[in-house]
Scaffold this active site. Sequence first.
Site, PDB file in Angstrom:
ATOM      1  CG  ASP A   1      -2.238   0.697   0.973  1.00  0.00           C
ATOM      2  OD1 ASP A   1      -2.196   1.920   0.773  1.00  0.00           O
ATOM      3  OD2 ASP A   1      -3.299   0.049   0.942  1.00  0.00           O
TER       4      ASP A   1
ATOM      5  CG  HIS B   1      -4.729   2.356  -1.484  1.00  0.00           C
ATOM      6  ND1 HIS B   1      -4.710   2.776  -0.183  1.00  0.00           N
ATOM      7  CD2 HIS B   1      -6.012   2.506  -1.908  1.00  0.00           C
ATOM      8  CE1 HIS B   1      -5.929   3.152   0.179  1.00  0.00           C
ATOM      9  NE2 HIS B   1      -6.732   3.002  -0.846  1.00  0.00           N
TER      10      HIS B   1
ATOM     11  CD  GLU C   1     -10.221   4.246  -0.099  1.00  0.00           C
ATOM     12  OE1 GLU C   1     -11.059   4.794   0.625  1.00  0.00           O
ATOM     13  OE2 GLU C   1      -9.174   3.753   0.323  1.00  0.00           O
TER      14      GLU C   1
END
Lengths: 660, 646
Positions: free
Chosen positions: A301, A355, A425
């Site tokens: 991440d 990420h 995201e």
Amino acid sequence: MGKLQLICVVTLATLFLTPNVQGGRRNSKARDSRGSRASLSGISTTAKSETTTKIPELVEKYESPWTWKCVDGSSCQRSLSNATEEKSTLNVCWLTCGQYGAMWPFPTIQSHLGKGTLMFYPQSVEVTSIQGPSRAVKSMMGYAGNVFLDHLFRMHPKSEGQSAFPVTSGGKGIEHNVVTISLTAQSSETRISLNTNEKYSVVITSYLEGQGRHIHVDVSAVTFFGVRHGLETLGQLIAFDDDNESLRIVSEAIIQDQPKFKYRGLMIDTSRNFIPIHYLKRMVDAMSYNKLNMLHWHITDTNSFPFYSKRVPQMTKYGAYSASQIYMPKDVKELVLYARLRGVKILPEFDAPAHAGNGWQWGPLEGIGELALCVNAEPWRNYCGQPPCGQLNPLNNYTYLVLGEIYKDMLELFDRDIFHMGGDEVFLQCWYYQDEIRNWQRSSGSYDLMDLWGLFQQKALTKLKDANYGHPITPIVWTSDMTTRGRRFLDASQYIIQIWTGSTHSDVRSLLEGNYRVIFSNVDNTYLDHGFGTWLGRDHFWTIKTWQNLYDNDLMKIAEYHFGENATSQVIDAGLILGGEATLWAEKVDQYNMEMKLWPRSAAFAERLWSSPTNRTSSVYGRLIHHRARMVRRGVHADRLQPESCHQLSGYCSDPYSQL
Amino acid sequence: MDKFKLLLIVSVVSVFALVYLPETSGQSYFRMPSPWTYVCKNGTCTKKLRSDSTVIQSLDTCRLRCGRFRAIWPRPTGDVELSRVVVPFKPQNLRILPVTAPTDRTRELLNRVITDFQTNILKMHPNYAEGGANPFDKQYDNVIEGTVIQVQVVVDDPEERLTLETSEGYRIDIETQGNVVSAEVRGDTFFGARHGLETLSQLIAYDEQRDTVQIISAGAVIDRPLFAYRGLMLDTSRNFVSIKGMKKLIDGMAYNKLNTLHWHITDSHSFPFYSQRVPQLTLYGAYTPDKIYFPEEIKDFVEYARIRGVRVIPELDAPSHISSGWQGLEKSNAVQPGPNTIQPSPVSVTSGGPMAVCVNAEPWNQFCSEPPCGQLNPVNEQTYLVLGKLYRDLLGVFDTDAFHMGGDDVNFNCWNSSKEITDFLAAQRRNRTEREFLQLWATFQRRAYVELVRAARGTELTPIVWASNLLIQENIENILDPERYIVHFRNSGRDRSLAGILDKGYRVIFSNRDAWQFDCGFGDWMGEGRGSCGGYKTWQRVYDNNPLRVIAQLNTTEEIDLQPGQIIGGEAAIWSEQVDEMGLEAKVWPRGAALAERLWANPFSSWRDAADRLIHHRERLVKRGINADRLQPEWCLQNQGRCSSN
């Protein structure tokens, strides 16, 4: 199968015993074994006794005044024992009490349990027959048999590395009883896929032989994975009898079973905080006790890059928290094998293009430009959903080059049939602030950055396929803006969508209408990390997902919510719901606390996914509490749900007045 | 893209691979030349590329040199003057000078503390393993090999039992002359000295680069706690916690200078305390024969705690919260005396009815606050006899100046449902009103206290009771003397009954449940809800719970006139419905550390100023073997000050 061959298998298998036994010993010098010292057998590392504590001899004579009886066919109740009745212990009572005894998750096809139990010692158990289509499958079964036998020895509360069972029973004749087990698999499959048949049957019979009873167990299945589940179930038909210091097995049983959902997963995040391989193995152990079959490994991440890429070692150099917090290829390989032998597939995720940040900073230093943008940018709210920020640079061709190299490294270590590409995201603003990207917008005439993201996704998929030498590989992505308004970039015949939005979100319906296969990790019920306060700021937004939330997260009902009466015909029969996955995001998790956050709540979800019960009956709590105690005995640091009195006196710990 | 350039990068990549790829066989991790360093800026440590900095140091080293309080937790309350120069040394070169102590006993205690101190330094090494080889056992350069650390511990006061009056202050002086670093720890008492050694261990940190430890070269710390009572409460009745697990809890408390373990040893769920005088209670009340605390184990435990600066205060909760075990009293012959038992004297059950009433009564919500129900019978004379025996057993194994008598959640309906009790009231021509039941309870408390005093054989013993509606009755001071009793307050911090209790002059221990109850937030153990006490208490909430501010915000009409020392401190409660050894440490730590700093230093500042130091301290707890919960991604530890919501 010849005896010699069996010995071979057994020796081979001992190489991979559970980490509690061997892994722990091997790693005992390393830092990462520190938490494991807090196992039941060795809670204390620092707490050395100041003086040698002498426990009064009395404790030996302190016989429990209690016995347990199965009441109403659903729970074991404590009462004072009297001389006329045979005493039973709590564990033994549970073996045959209720429709499912102590089995968790409960079988879905047939569960016939006799009322009787027979005593035996684990040294009298032998796997006498292993039948399978190939040497590989046979040796895997031999291995699973050994794991099973190891558990039997460890059922004795005093076992520590060696058998604590007596050899003779002083006239009770326990040593004359023998247990033989035959294992049969038909398919030569050695890897779990979404098509793996996990159905199995366990049949226990017993008859008089010589001075004792001969108990025979037949475990058969289509695949090795079914056989392994069968052995897990068999282990739950056996319990330790405190009063006689022996094991007891249900004397007669027919179990036929198969899961309702193919994909029964847990997700662990090792980027926010690093988790040593040893603890991932312990997680696999616990998953196997619950017949969960997918460990989704969110390995990287923005926070850190612990995966050692041998083609691009710069990633770990810049991205790992420290030199000792790296997953080396050899360790990963061993984990994948360790898990496979326990019926668990390790499913890697390489999250992109968002990420991704730390680990990607070295581009400019080596003259190939920015591979990732907005890395650690501030104020973070402008560039990402949570700090540290970072998003791959979709306009730098080196980004794809590196991506492809990492895919190659990963596919060399994991199964090659499914791969999680992340895709959640994406913060388009991060890209929007870059001149390079604004220029691209102007020159391409494409002002919706979704197009750029789509381009990225397509290129990344090509790299993934190339890394797999063109063989088919199924990508999974999280729900995101792309699964809402960029579906043109996601071919429903290829992609699986992992739903993390709430179960009632309209995307759920439209994705299923779009014929996407889905996995449910809906945020309203399946986030195991919720409830421990936020890691950013002071107050907490999410409350804990209780075991009941997870148990009640009925995928059928979610389908019905969106499709009403048509749910079965449109969604379920079409096989679009592959299953579910509970997630443990690691902002506030590492090896020191992960087990109490995972268990026993994940066990509740395991029964949801394996058995898909229509409702939560009152007997579920008792069986879960009992299962939790079994997990603890096997070394899992599962959290406590109730006072022990609720385990010993089932029933009174429900709160019928809470609704008032 | 230029094809040549592409080739170049591929070859660069493969060169890297050659350099860093470890042999696939063998466990040899590659030693990564870390590109990072840490720089102290505005009191926190910031991660930077080495190429951008002149200082090359690890995070631990940076923390040792950075900020007003460096890596000390809880923060000292007096002067902290510390040099930024650190001296590397090997732990083998620690020279512990013979301690200066007034008695053999204090000397013995101090030597035990020093052993722990030395072990804690060894534990700083990442390869430390208990029972394994000393990871510092290697040849260092001449400077390190030649550096000696001299530690001198001085105590004048012979006090060896921690009481509410014990002074726990200390001072540390460090100076370096040539290759000798001298550290002197001077404690007001043994307890002060052990806190001083704890602080000294926090002025030492592991240095990655030299693979050894280092100490601050010069300076002074003057420190003492602001509250005398800094505690945790553990309940071992709902679920059993082994002595081993409890010792680990003590370890964690010692690392945080918490000084009181309030042991809620029994309750209605089980009776794990082995009573020599009334063993029936244990036989019938323990969950299993191996879930019992034996006298020898408890004595050993109490001593273990003392060495770590912790006093253990037992609670025998009464008259409510009793049930398991009391059914055995009618079967006094059930226990065969063993070599360590006293023959149980038969307990007569002929007069006054049973000693425990409404045992396991249903529907439970009419008779108790949580199942299983049970309450002592205050009108049976035998009850006081048995209580007296239990007090004697408890005082025989604990060594304490205070005793927690419980006194919470008394349910009058339970007493009202018992014929013996209602007959008793009728015989005295008393009504069955709340007032009369309160009177009954007050009488019970008075008589129980008489038994306690008798059991203490004249030694001074401070009784503690839970705050309840008994304490807000008029003239209750005549029965529960405020000069004597301490009240333990566990309602919400907004509950104004606190003002009444303070007004009567009782000294108070804070455990207000809206901040200092650690078992909340894990779901309702009986029903469907997500938790009965308002959700999980975050460490921030724990930290910000300043008792004086809570009182100031009570919003009472009259100003509360606090006497000096009236708030003696606080403790966090770990009720164990959903806690046992598996989850205990994650639920207690590091929130217990947040509590510790609040009670030690009671700072005006909020959690924000403490956050970086706390996440660093959490790593220290973990290195020492405590399975503390994780608060943030490690990225936040390495990039301090950047994980904030605004």
